[in-house]
Design a protein around this motif. Structure first.
Motif, mmCIF file in Angstrom:
data_model
loop_
_atom_site.group_PDB
_atom_site.id
_atom_site.type_symbol
_atom_site.label_atom_id
_atom_site.label_comp_id
_atom_site.label_asym_id
_atom_site.label_seq_id
_atom_site.Cartn_x
_atom_site.Cartn_y
_atom_site.Cartn_z
ATOM 1 N N ARG A 1 0.832 -1.215 0.000
ATOM 2 C CA ARG A 1 0.000 0.000 0.000
ATOM 3 C C ARG A 1 0.854 1.247 0.000
ATOM 4 O O ARG A 1 0.590 2.197 -0.711
ATOM 5 N N ARG A 2 1.878 1.239 0.833
ATOM 6 C CA ARG A 2 2.728 2.425 0.922
ATOM 7 C C ARG A 2 3.470 2.663 -0.391
ATOM 8 O O ARG A 2 3.558 3.784 -0.881
ATOM 9 N N THR A 3 3.957 1.560 -0.979
ATOM 10 C CA THR A 3 4.631 1.673 -2.276
ATOM 11 C C THR A 3 3.642 2.204 -3.311
ATOM 12 O O THR A 3 3.961 3.108 -4.092
ATOM 13 N N GLY A 4 2.416 1.664 -3.293
ATOM 14 C CA GLY A 4 1.383 2.106 -4.234
ATOM 15 C C GLY A 4 1.052 3.578 -4.051
ATOM 16 O O GLY A 4 0.879 4.316 -5.024
ATOM 17 N N LYS A 5 0.979 4.019 -2.804
ATOM 18 C CA LYS A 5 0.664 5.433 -2.545
ATOM 19 C C LYS A 5 1.761 6.339 -3.083
ATOM 20 O O LYS A 5 1.493 7.395 -3.636
ATOM 21 N N LEU B 1 3.578 5.771 -5.597
ATOM 22 C CA LEU B 1 3.517 5.811 -7.063
ATOM 23 C C LEU B 1 2.393 6.721 -7.548
ATOM 24 O O LEU B 1 2.377 7.118 -8.717
ATOM 25 N N GLY B 2 1.462 7.024 -6.665
ATOM 26 C CA GLY B 2 0.388 7.959 -7.003
ATOM 27 C C GLY B 2 -0.535 7.414 -8.081
ATOM 28 O O GLY B 2 -0.761 6.205 -8.150
ATOM 29 N N GLU B 3 -1.032 8.300 -8.934
ATOM 30 C CA GLU B 3 -2.032 7.883 -9.920
ATOM 31 C C GLU B 3 -1.476 7.792 -11.335
ATOM 32 O O GLU B 3 -2.231 7.593 -12.287
ATOM 33 N N LEU C 1 9.790 3.275 -9.184
ATOM 34 C CA LEU C 1 9.383 2.071 -8.469
ATOM 35 C C LEU C 1 10.383 1.747 -7.351
ATOM 36 O O LEU C 1 10.005 1.423 -6.224
ATOM 37 N N ARG C 2 11.658 1.867 -7.677
ATOM 38 C CA ARG C 2 12.713 1.600 -6.687
ATOM 39 C C ARG C 2 12.566 2.525 -5.484
ATOM 40 O O ARG C 2 12.605 2.095 -4.337
ATOM 41 N N GLU C 3 12.366 3.791 -5.770
ATOM 42 C CA GLU C 3 12.230 4.753 -4.666
ATOM 43 C C GLU C 3 10.977 4.490 -3.849
ATOM 44 O O GLU C 3 10.990 4.580 -2.630
ATOM 45 N N ALA C 4 9.898 4.156 -4.542
ATOM 46 C CA ALA C 4 8.636 3.881 -3.840
ATOM 47 C C ALA C 4 8.787 2.645 -2.958
ATOM 48 O O ALA C 4 8.325 2.606 -1.820
ATOM 49 N N GLY D 1 8.292 2.116 0.974
ATOM 50 C CA GLY D 1 7.431 1.035 1.474
ATOM 51 C C GLY D 1 8.163 0.189 2.511
ATOM 52 O O GLY D 1 7.603 -0.165 3.560
ATOM 53 N N VAL D 2 9.426 -0.131 2.253
ATOM 54 C CA VAL D 2 10.208 -0.937 3.199
ATOM 55 C C VAL D 2 10.412 -0.147 4.504
ATOM 56 O O VAL D 2 10.340 -0.713 5.604
ATOM 57 N N GLY D 3 10.611 1.157 4.373
ATOM 58 C CA GLY D 3 10.735 1.997 5.572
ATOM 59 C C GLY D 3 9.458 1.930 6.420
ATOM 60 O O GLY D 3 9.530 1.878 7.653
#
Ligand code: ADP
Ligand code: MG
Length: 375
Positions: free
Chosen positions: A88-92, A94-96, A105-108, A112-114
């Motif tokens: 979810r955090r990674t998806g957020k 990445l936005g819309e 994707l790597r940064e997201a 997410g891992v954080g």
């Protein structure tokens, strides 16, 4: 650039890999856990597959958020809120956007891992999924394959570690010598990502349904809405009208009988006069040991009388699931997880809430239960 189909293929590859490896994951969870990691993730990813084919998620961010939400509500173990938060955090992040770069994707994923580390309070070296996720996501800057390999190496490197978080940490020294199941499944997740990135483009194995084209689907959507409205109405009526204006209490345990018995004990000790509404949210939806996000949400709605809802949780996935639901803003406004021992805290909370205390007062009386020494 990667589009929503790429993310659907990634989730489908992860589901297939979890299906193939479920028995191995459960075996790894036997000596240092409760032998359910494979079955937990299998249930979760089967549900992810179903959700992605039933619901239209048209951007990379939407696909990952739907997958994460589904894991939170279906897995039942600690890995549910943890992987759910990761996706979810990674998806957020990445936005819309309809397409995202590999770098985005790597940064997201890094973010997410954080979020997983914050939720579980773990760091690399604690023998958890972070031992695969952290090096795996860092190595994505080289290539997807390097990410998968670093995660696999990280998972293998958990064997000599002493577990400091999660259920395995109860074993202390005896956790040494076993590979962490969550680190192993994290390596599978990044291997599925590499496989998806390397595969020649083919039609997505899981495609979104287009509800508006099918009259029956439109009916279903309407029914779902009706059901929601009916539920809302039920929530505001409170036929027995108990706990009016009082803080509501939700007891979240791995076990349904424990949650119900503690609720009964707390009600019994608070008996006489008005009584705060208390609801038990124990066990999984299938009746097993674990945590159900749906049960927690239903219990919180049931006891919400507008004065706030105090939640008490026993261990691991109970605590992580409540924290995740709070972070996502899914619980009623004014909901709070109390830092308190489960049974003693529940009694203190129900007694003070029944006396008309505000949520901060209920919270501090439950906190104080920690300072009551027995010897
Ligand atoms: P449960 O422990 O509730 O039975 P699972 O068996 O599905 O849940 O998942 C266990 C895995 O979850 C562990 O192997 C570990 O990698 C991961 N895990 C548990 N607690 C934490 C935590 N606090 N932080 C990070 N990962 C954790
Ligand atoms: Mg387990």
């Amino acid at each position: 650039m990667r589009d929503a189909d790429f993310f659907r293929r990634w989730m489908a590859a992860a589901a297939a890999s979890v299906e193939r490896e479920a028995d191995r994951l459960t075996e790894l969870d036997s000596p240092i856990g409760d032998a359910d990691h494979g079955s937990n993730l299998l249930r979760g990813f089967v549900a992810v597959r179903a959700a992605l084919s039933a619901e239209a998620a048209e951007s990379p961010g939407a696909v990952l958020q739907l997958a994460g939400r589904t894991l939170i509500s279906t897995v039942g173990g600690a890995s549910g809120p943890l992987y759910g938060t990761l996706l979810r955090r990674t998806g957020k992040e990445l936005g819309e956007a309809a397409q995202v770069s590999d770098e985005a994707l790597r940064e997201a994923l890094h973010t997410g891992v954080g979020a997983v580390a914050r939720l579980g309070g773990a760091a690399p070296g604690d023998k958890t999924m972070l031992d695969a996720l952290v090096p795996g996501v860092a190595a994505l800057s080289t290539s997807y394959r390097a990410g998968a390999e670093a995660a696999e190496q990280g998972a293998r490197a958990t064997v000599p570690l002493l577990a400091r978080k999660g259920r395995a940490s109860y074993l202390g020294e005896r956790s040494i010598g076993h590979q962490d199941p969550g680190a192993t499944s994290s390596a599978l997740l990044l291997a599925a990502l590499a496989e998806t990135a390397e595969a020649p483009q083919s039609p997505a194995p899981v495609s979104p349904a287009s509800p508006s084209k099918h009259p029956e689907d439109a009916d279903n959507a309407e029914n779902a809405e009706d059901a929601e409205n009916a539920e809302d109405a039920g929530n505001t009526q409170h036929p027995e009208d108990t706990g009016q204006g009082l803080v509501g209490i939700v007891l979240v345990s791995h076990s349904a009988p424990v949650a119900e018995a503690v609720a009964a004990l707390a009600r019994g000790l608070a008996a006489g006069g008005p009584m705060a509404a208390v609801a038990a949210a124990g066990g999984t939806a299938e009746g097993g040991l674990g945590t159900s996000a749906e049960r927690i949400l239903a219990a919180a709605r049931e006891v919400d009388r507008g004065a706030g809802v105090a939640l008490l949780a026993d261990l691991g996935s109970s605590v992580l699931t409540v924290k995740t639901l709070l972070a996502e803003g899914e619980l009623p406004p004014g909901s709070r997880l109390l830092d308190a021992p489960f049974l003693e805290g529940a009694v203190a909370a129900v007694v003070t809430a029944s006396a008309g205390a505000t949520l901060p007062m209920v919270e501090s009386s439950a906190n104080e239960a920690y300072s009551y020494r027995k010897t």
